[in-house]
Motif scaffolding. Structure first.
Motif, PDB file in Angstrom:
ATOM      1  N   ASP A  69       1.883   1.178   3.590  1.00 53.88           N
ATOM      2  CA  ASP A  69       3.202   0.744   4.018  1.00 53.88           C
ATOM      3  C   ASP A  69       4.089   0.651   2.784  1.00 53.88           C
ATOM      4  OD1 ASP A  69       5.221  -0.112   5.626  1.00 53.88           O
ATOM      5  OD2 ASP A  69       4.232  -1.937   6.320  1.00 53.88           O
ATOM      6  N   LEU A  70       5.323   0.246   2.982  1.00 52.02           N
ATOM      7  CA  LEU A  70       6.270   0.176   1.875  1.00 52.02           C
ATOM      8  C   LEU A  70       5.698  -0.647   0.730  1.00 52.02           C
ATOM      9  CD1 LEU A  70       9.607  -0.378   3.801  1.00 52.02           C
ATOM     10  CD2 LEU A  70       8.897   1.677   2.579  1.00 52.02           C
ATOM     11  N   MET A  71       5.664  -0.067  -0.427  1.00 53.06           N
ATOM     12  CA  MET A  71       5.112  -0.716  -1.607  1.00 53.06           C
ATOM     13  C   MET A  71       6.124  -0.743  -2.740  1.00 53.06           C
ATOM     14  SD  MET A  71       2.062  -1.841  -1.058  1.00 53.06           S
ATOM     15  CE  MET A  71       1.345  -1.962  -2.690  1.00 53.06           C
ATOM     16  N   GLY A 124       3.305  -9.823   0.502  1.00 51.23           N
ATOM     17  CA  GLY A 124       3.339  -8.377   0.627  1.00 51.23           C
ATOM     18  C   GLY A 124       2.457  -7.635  -0.348  1.00 51.23           C
ATOM     19  N   CYS A 125       1.938  -8.310  -1.377  1.00 50.05           N
ATOM     20  CA  CYS A 125       1.025  -7.677  -2.337  1.00 50.05           C
ATOM     21  C   CYS A 125      -0.387  -7.638  -1.746  1.00 50.05           C
ATOM     22  CB  CYS A 125       0.993  -8.455  -3.648  1.00 50.05           C
ATOM     23  SG  CYS A 125       2.562  -8.461  -4.541  1.00 50.05           S
ATOM     24  N   VAL A 172       3.441 -14.075  -6.719  1.00 51.18           N
ATOM     25  CA  VAL A 172       3.615 -12.619  -6.754  1.00 51.18           C
ATOM     26  C   VAL A 172       4.476 -12.213  -5.569  1.00 51.18           C
ATOM     27  CG1 VAL A 172       1.427 -12.170  -7.936  1.00 51.18           C
ATOM     28  CG2 VAL A 172       1.486 -12.220  -5.437  1.00 51.18           C
ATOM     29  N   VAL A 173       5.150 -11.079  -5.713  1.00 52.46           N
ATOM     30  CA  VAL A 173       5.935 -10.537  -4.614  1.00 52.46           C
ATOM     31  C   VAL A 173       5.921  -9.018  -4.699  1.00 52.46           C
ATOM     32  CG1 VAL A 173       8.134 -10.702  -5.896  1.00 52.46           C
ATOM     33  CG2 VAL A 173       8.153 -10.573  -3.401  1.00 52.46           C
ATOM     34  N   ASN A 174       5.663  -8.392  -3.579  1.00 50.12           N
ATOM     35  CA  ASN A 174       5.916  -6.971  -3.387  1.00 50.12           C
ATOM     36  C   ASN A 174       7.429  -6.856  -3.195  1.00 50.12           C
ATOM     37  OD1 ASN A 174       6.475  -4.507  -2.144  1.00 50.12           O
ATOM     38  ND2 ASN A 174       4.660  -4.544  -0.848  1.00 50.12           N
ATOM     39  N   LEU A 175       8.121  -6.169  -4.090  1.00 50.95           N
ATOM     40  CA  LEU A 175       9.583  -6.208  -4.105  1.00 50.95           C
ATOM     41  C   LEU A 175      10.209  -5.651  -2.839  1.00 50.95           C
ATOM     42  CD1 LEU A 175      10.144  -5.269  -7.854  1.00 50.95           C
ATOM     43  CD2 LEU A 175      10.373  -7.527  -6.787  1.00 50.95           C
ATOM     44  N   THR A 176       9.484  -4.837  -2.095  1.00 45.49           N
ATOM     45  CA  THR A 176      10.028  -4.398  -0.811  1.00 45.49           C
ATOM     46  C   THR A 176       9.996  -5.528   0.222  1.00 45.49           C
ATOM     47  OG1 THR A 176       7.947  -3.543   0.122  1.00 45.49           O
ATOM     48  CG2 THR A 176       9.208  -2.052  -1.291  1.00 45.49           C
ATOM     49  N   HIS A 177       9.255  -6.587  -0.056  1.00 42.59           N
ATOM     50  CA  HIS A 177       9.181  -7.762   0.819  1.00 42.59           C
ATOM     51  C   HIS A 177      10.089  -8.883   0.325  1.00 42.59           C
ATOM     52  CE1 HIS A 177       5.368  -6.919   3.284  1.00 42.59           C
ATOM     53  NE2 HIS A 177       5.536  -5.840   2.543  1.00 42.59           N
ATOM     54  N   ARG A 178      11.063  -8.560  -0.485  1.00 43.15           N
ATOM     55  CA  ARG A 178      11.897  -9.587  -1.115  1.00 43.15           C
ATOM     56  C   ARG A 178      12.668 -10.437  -0.099  1.00 43.15           C
ATOM     57  NH1 ARG A 178      13.744  -4.597  -1.256  1.00 43.15           N
ATOM     58  NH2 ARG A 178      15.912  -4.094  -0.719  1.00 43.15           N
ATOM     59  N   ASP A 179      12.951  -9.870   1.080  1.00 40.78           N
ATOM     60  CA  ASP A 179      13.703 -10.607   2.095  1.00 40.78           C
ATOM     61  C   ASP A 179      12.848 -10.984   3.296  1.00 40.78           C
ATOM     62  OD1 ASP A 179      16.132 -10.519   0.652  1.00 40.78           O
ATOM     63  OD2 ASP A 179      16.496  -8.475   1.347  1.00 40.78           O
ATOM     64  N   GLN A 208      -0.283  -4.254   7.451  1.00 35.78           N
ATOM     65  CA  GLN A 208       0.168  -4.549   6.093  1.00 35.78           C
ATOM     66  C   GLN A 208       1.439  -5.391   6.061  1.00 35.78           C
ATOM     67  OE1 GLN A 208      -0.030  -0.887   3.634  1.00 35.78           O
ATOM     68  NE2 GLN A 208      -1.500  -0.128   5.146  1.00 35.78           N
ATOM     69  N   ARG A 209       2.043  -5.598   7.225  1.00 33.44           N
ATOM     70  CA  ARG A 209       3.193  -6.479   7.333  1.00 33.44           C
ATOM     71  C   ARG A 209       2.782  -7.741   8.100  1.00 33.44           C
ATOM     72  NH1 ARG A 209       8.251  -2.413   8.809  1.00 33.44           N
ATOM     73  NH2 ARG A 209       7.617  -0.711   7.419  1.00 33.44           N
ATOM     74  N   ARG A 210       3.617  -8.731   8.048  1.00 37.25           N
ATOM     75  CA  ARG A 210       3.325  -9.976   8.762  1.00 37.25           C
ATOM     76  C   ARG A 210       3.724  -9.808  10.228  1.00 37.25           C
ATOM     77  NH1 ARG A 210       4.694 -15.201  10.166  1.00 37.25           N
ATOM     78  NH2 ARG A 210       3.231 -16.798   9.464  1.00 37.25           N
ATOM     79  N   ASP A 211       2.805  -9.208  10.984  1.00 36.48           N
ATOM     80  CA  ASP A 211       3.054  -8.896  12.384  1.00 36.48           C
ATOM     81  C   ASP A 211       2.295  -9.875  13.277  1.00 36.48           C
ATOM     82  OD1 ASP A 211       0.429  -8.067  12.121  1.00 36.48           O
ATOM     83  OD2 ASP A 211       0.867  -5.929  12.311  1.00 36.48           O
TER      84      ASP A 211
END
Length: 667
Positions: free
Chosen positions: A665-667, A159-160, A451-458, A211-214
């Motif tokens: 997108d959500l960051m 997500g980063c 690394v992780v974009n914290l909005t992508h934690r799940d 920006q998402r895994r679509d």
């Protein structure tokens, strides 16, 4: 086997069903029409005439001398091929590849069996084409590639946003802006050039729109359904490269169909890669092709499922020509057993599990936004400062936890895992974790990072904003590593909220509160294995020598302007001007890239990447200049680009990709 004579066909036109003419370079074993041979096919946008000619000329003649034809084809809009490129790994590109495989298999010199091979782009599309199951494709060798386009390429990482996304967009603008060689296409060269200049896309626009895994990223990611790949696959990568996860992910997903090989290398073929030791790629590849394209019973199918080089307490340096270590093999790869660590009450990283229901121990972390300048490139082409350097400067902006000096050597192979609980002070943010080897003199070597974009934690498909002050659990899987921590060294875990310029910053920089009592680190133990020897290439210098007119040069600098409170990360790469001794074509590429940020302002981030590409012969000179830029607001990414073309120093074309705002997108 006696060496076989062969002929090099410098340019062969292949007409596709839709009338598009693609250009091929072919290395043909003598007598193939009477005694048909297997074929290795490589399909790239990097120009067979000049871009990949050194590495092609180091490999395909060796294959041909072993009785294996080599067919190297430029995709549409590249080199001498007709048309205009339409993106990375598009449906059209993959369909073209399948049609070309069928064409190869139908030739009178072909025995009907085709292998597909490549590094990077060619490694990617080899796996993707294998998943489409063209009947004549019997085996693949994929180097420095990915099975997951979203999380393990130059675009996004958990997500980063990777800065390499801009760098690569500028690179492709530059690469695709070059004309075909008039010596091959004749008077059509300028018409073809102008067509591709007018039509080439700015890839960044498409990438930032996803920006998402679509479905855009699921396309071409064989991890979506590993069962689609039914043929034997040899997957190779280097620890110094960004694609280090792929071999182990491939064997986990493909099972017995796949073999993994991981060395110490940067983003290069392993018979000429750095750091050393190298491998006899030619010998192993020929055995692989002979087994799966000829049916030769040579035992290559009995290779261990995973072979890896274990780096032995390496030291970062301005240049790493050779890394100490040793080769290991596992007959069957399985997820490793983890050695667990936690942080005890005095802040030491200690073997064991976090204490259940321990009282919270929150520690606030907000790294300076220029933390990360020791990270190097996402994918590396040289064993210099493109690789991660001494980590002490980045550790200064991080929260660090060290073990006591180790009482014995500790060997690891696989992907470390970090778990922790935290509270955010904003609706988003980034977290970076680095595993670091602290030498007795304090030298700090990066072993792995994640690394992780914290909005992508799940998950990366449906990110969720954080609720400030709410406790959340994070599980972060770091990149794979193969490493020995020596007795007397310390293992360090470094945590930061920034990793710039590799990772672009979030719109808010409020920091996070990490519950140290919850922190757990799992390190993948090497476990049962065999020590092995891997043969090195007989030729220590296999690349052909071209005529040097201007020497190559490289420079990387970090400039901290204390008065302006700004940090600049500056890259200068000059390939030099080199002439192919047989074609008389001289080429040169120059990259100038600057990233800037104010350490306290995430919205100050800017990046500019410029590629200047020259081609010349006596009486003929062309130049293209491609520049791409990115900046941001709290709500938008702001991108723009321009491509300018010159013939004999006279500007003949300019295309401006006007400033475009793409919602973040959500960051």
């Amino acid at each position: 086997m006696a060496s076989r004579g062969f002929t090099t066909i410098e340019n062969k036109w292949i007409l596709l069903k839709d009338g598009t003419r693609l250009a091929a370079r072919i290395w043909m074993p003598d007598g193939a029409e009477k005694d048909p041979v297997p074929t290795v096919f490589e399909f790239l946008p990097y120009r067979k005439r000049d871009g990949t000619s050194p590495r092609d000329e180091s490999t395909y003649p060796v294959f041909a001398a072993a009785g294996i034809a080599g067919v190297r084809i430029d995709i549409r809009g590249s080199g001498e091929s007709d048309g205009v490129i339409d993106g990375e790994y598009t449906e059209r590109e993959l369909a073209d590849a399948c049609e070309l495989i069928a064409w190869i298999a139908a030739q009178p010199w072909s025995n009907g069996s085709v292998g597909m091979m490549g590094i990077s782009w060619g490694g990617f599309n080899s796996l993707q084409v294998a998943a489409l199951r063209p009947p004549a494709l019997k085996a693949v060798i994929s180097i420095a590639s990915t099975v997951d386009r979203y999380n393990d390429d130059i675009h996004y990482k958990n997500g980063c946003h990777l800065s390499a996304q801009l760098s690569w967009a500028a690179t492709m603008l530059g690469y695709q802006s070059r004309p075909p060689d008039p010596a091959l296409v004749g008077e059509r060269w300028k018409e073809m050039w102008l067509e591709r200049l007018a039509g080439e896309p700015f890839f960044m626009e498409e990438w930032l729109s996803h920006q998402r895994r679509d479905d855009f990223w699921r396309h071409g990611s064989i991890s979506e359904d590993f069962s689609r790949v039914e043929i034997p696959t040899l997957v190779i990568a280097g620890w110094a490269d960004g694609y280090r996860n792929t071999p182990l992910m491939a064997v986990e997903g493909l099972g017995g169909k796949a073999k993994a090989l991981i060395g110490p290398w940067v983003h290069k073929y392993p018979h000429f890669a750095w750091p050393k030791p190298r491998t006899d790629f030619h010998g192993e590849a020929i055995a692989w092709w002979n087994k799966w394209l000829r049916g030769e019973d040579n035992g290559i199918d009995n290779l261990p499922q995973a072979r890896a080089y274990i780096l032995d307490a390496i030291r970062p340096a301005p240049r790493r020509d050779s890394d100490p270590g040793f080769w290991v093999a596992k007959d069957e790869w399985s997820p490793p057993r983890m050695q667990c660590f936690y942080v005890e009450q005095f802040g030491k990283l200690t073997e064991g599990m976090p204490i259940p229901h321990a009282p919270e121990h929150p520690v606030y972390l907000s790294s300076p936004l220029d933390t990360g300048t020791a990270s190097g490139e996402y994918f590396t082409l040289k064993p210099d400062a493109e690789m991660a350097i001494d980590q002490r400067s980045d550790d200064a902006g991080s929260l660090v936890f060290d073990t006591v000096p180790l009482s014995a050597d500790c060997d690891y192979l696989g992907r470390p895992v970090l778990t922790l609980a935290l509270r955010a002070r904003a609706t988003g943010g980034n977290l970076c974790a680095r595993l670091v080897d602290i030498h007795p003199d304090g030298t700090a070597t990066r072993v792995a990072f994640g690394v992780v974009n914290l909005t992508h934690r799940d998950g990366n498909a449906d990110p969720m904003p954080l609720v400030p002050g709410e406790n959340v659990s994070i599980r972060l899987v770091l990149d794979a590593c193969g490493y020995r921590f020596r007795k007397g060294h310390r293992i360090r875990l470094s945590l930061s909220t920034a990793y710039w310029p590799m990772i672009l910053p979030p719109p808010e920089d409020e920091g996070i509160d990490i519950d140290i009592a919850s922190l757990g680190l799992g390190l993948p133990m090497l476990g049962d294995h065999q020590r092995i020897e891997i043969e090195e290439p007989a030729n220590p210098d296999p690349l052909p020598k071209y005529i040097e007119h201007v020497a190559a040069a490289t420079k990387r600098q970090v400039v901290r302007d204390l008065s302006a409170n700004r940090t600049d990360y500056c890259i200068h790469e000059d390939t030099g001007l080199y002439e192919h001794p047989e074609t008389g074509l001289s080429t040169r590429q120059l990259r100038e890239e600057v990233w800037s940020i104010s350490p306290g302002d995430p919205l100050s981030m800017k990046g500019t990447s410029t590629w200047t590409c020259d081609m010349r012969r006596p009486g003929w000179f062309v130049r293209t200049v491609a520049t791409a830029q990115i900046a941001c607001t709290r709500t938008d990414w702001i991108i723009s680009a321009v491509v300018t073309a010159f013939e004999d120093d006279v500007q003949i074309f300019e295309k401006v990709f006007a400033e475009k705002r793409i919602a973040r997108d959500l960051m």
